[in-house]
Design an enzyme around this catalytic site. Sequence first.
Site, short mmCIF file in Angstrom:
data_model
loop_
_atom_site.label_atom_id
_atom_site.label_comp_id
_atom_site.label_asym_id
_atom_site.label_seq_id
_atom_site.Cartn_x
_atom_site.Cartn_y
_atom_site.Cartn_z
N ASP A 105 0.59 -1.14 0.04
CA ASP A 105 -0.08 -0.09 0.02
C ASP A 105 0.87 1.25 -0.01
O ASP A 105 2.14 1.11 0.00
CB ASP A 105 -0.90 0.01 1.08
CG ASP A 105 -0.10 -0.02 2.47
OD1 ASP A 105 0.99 0.05 2.41
OD2 ASP A 105 -0.74 -0.25 3.53
N ASP A 288 -7.50 -7.62 0.00
CA ASP A 288 -6.89 -8.06 1.10
C ASP A 288 -7.49 -7.44 2.17
O ASP A 288 -8.49 -6.94 2.18
CB ASP A 288 -5.55 -7.10 0.93
CG ASP A 288 -5.81 -5.75 1.46
OD1 ASP A 288 -6.35 -5.05 0.70
OD2 ASP A 288 -5.33 -5.35 2.56
N CYS A 326 -12.61 -28.95 6.26
CA CYS A 326 -11.46 -28.34 5.82
C CYS A 326 -10.39 -29.44 5.60
O CYS A 326 -10.34 -30.29 6.49
CB CYS A 326 -11.08 -27.25 6.93
SG CYS A 326 -9.66 -26.34 6.40
N CYS A 328 -7.13 -28.46 5.50
CA CYS A 328 -6.17 -27.79 5.70
C CYS A 328 -5.01 -28.71 6.47
O CYS A 328 -5.38 -29.65 7.29
CB CYS A 328 -6.00 -26.35 6.29
SG CYS A 328 -6.29 -26.26 7.96
N CYS A 331 -6.50 -28.82 10.21
CA CYS A 331 -7.53 -29.63 10.58
C CYS A 331 -7.56 -31.18 10.43
O CYS A 331 -8.11 -32.10 10.94
CB CYS A 331 -8.78 -29.26 9.63
SG CYS A 331 -9.50 -27.68 9.84
N HIS A 357 -5.13 -22.34 9.44
CA HIS A 357 -6.52 -22.76 9.09
C HIS A 357 -7.27 -21.47 8.42
O HIS A 357 -8.03 -21.71 7.48
CB HIS A 357 -7.15 -23.35 10.27
CG HIS A 357 -8.69 -23.29 10.13
ND1 HIS A 357 -9.24 -24.48 9.14
CD2 HIS A 357 -9.65 -22.57 10.25
CE1 HIS A 357 -10.53 -24.00 9.09
NE2 HIS A 357 -10.92 -23.11 9.70
ZN LIG Z 1 -8.49 -25.99 8.43
#
Ligand SMILES: [Zn+2]
Length: 390
Positions: A105, A288, A326, A328, A331, A357
Amino acid sequence: MDGSRNRVVNELMDTPLRFEVQDRCQAARVGTVHTQRGSFATPVFMPVGTRAAVKHLAADDLESLGSEIMLANTYHLMMRPGHDVVAGLGGLHEMMGWSGHVLTDSGGYQIFSLKPKLDDEGAAFKSTYDGTSHKLTPELAVEVQCALAPDIQMVLDVCPPLPSSREQLQWAVDTTARWAQRARDSFTDASARYRDAHPERPALSQFGIVQGGIDLDLRLESAARTVEIGFEGYAIGGLSVGEDKTEMYPALAATAEALPVDQPRYLMGVSDPISLVEGVAAGVDMFDCVLPTRNARHGTVMTSGGKLSLRRLEFRDDKRPLDPACLCSVCRRYGRGYLRHLLLTKEPTAQRLITIHNLAWTFDLMDQIRDAVRTDGLEALRRRINDIWG
Ligand SMILES: [Zn+2]
């Protein structure tokens, strides 16, 4: 290298950034931003690394998450360690060990929260670090960002507070347009000097910023004046600063529609799930926001069923993952009860794992949004996200 990438690379000899649209669904589009560094898929969410790190994470974490572009804050880096120090460390990419894209920015947003003294020349403010006085001008914002060396830098704009009178909004639009012209003139020289000094590095790009509050006429005027100057992409600033969502979305849609179809559009500082899907529907390509990472540090988990506050007693004995839907790394490995324990005992690992996560979850939402645009399913996804998060 396939033929299409070859063609893009040839075209990039003359331009630092090129946007390719692959699919459309009404105003929404799925595309790729190509630069001399590489490319990133859009619509994209950019995690915020305020001081050149996403809090609790390092560059390899972002790579594991599949992040292709991140954001860093000019104001904070200008104050600490100083842009000359970052330049001496090889610029943001080399300093962070990050080979993905970086957008900075202009520092304007942070400075405006410090209530600066504004005149036509620039914005005078006191550092939050040590109280010293500084004046940021459009030219200095370019110089600082060329030292930081992100792939994409932003012009210094005037982000008026809410509520603002029509006169204040008009002054912000006028000043933003004058500063944008100065920033572009300055960038033309500075980026050429940068290329001469660093012929081995990818060229720099600069985005203009549209202001105008929620006044549709002013938004259109600001968009036209910014596009007339000519940038590699365009940002929509000054939204989600406290106005109602019913006021924000029409201003967003009108602004996006007034920007060139063949260049990327970036909605600054907005990324709650509803705004992401509504932004994409309006034709925005880049987002963002600190929300997913800030939420994580407070123990607020983003899940396919909505927000989950991990501090609550009900999760003490819960072995289930943060979000059973999820995939990820967090998880797949850890349960809510364990992460809640780490959070309540202030083990830093908790904030790190929940950050991973929440970012993975947000990137997955962007995947779903891109798929929905490709398969004509954006309306259904909009309804589902609004039902869960509205
Ligand atoms: Zn997750």
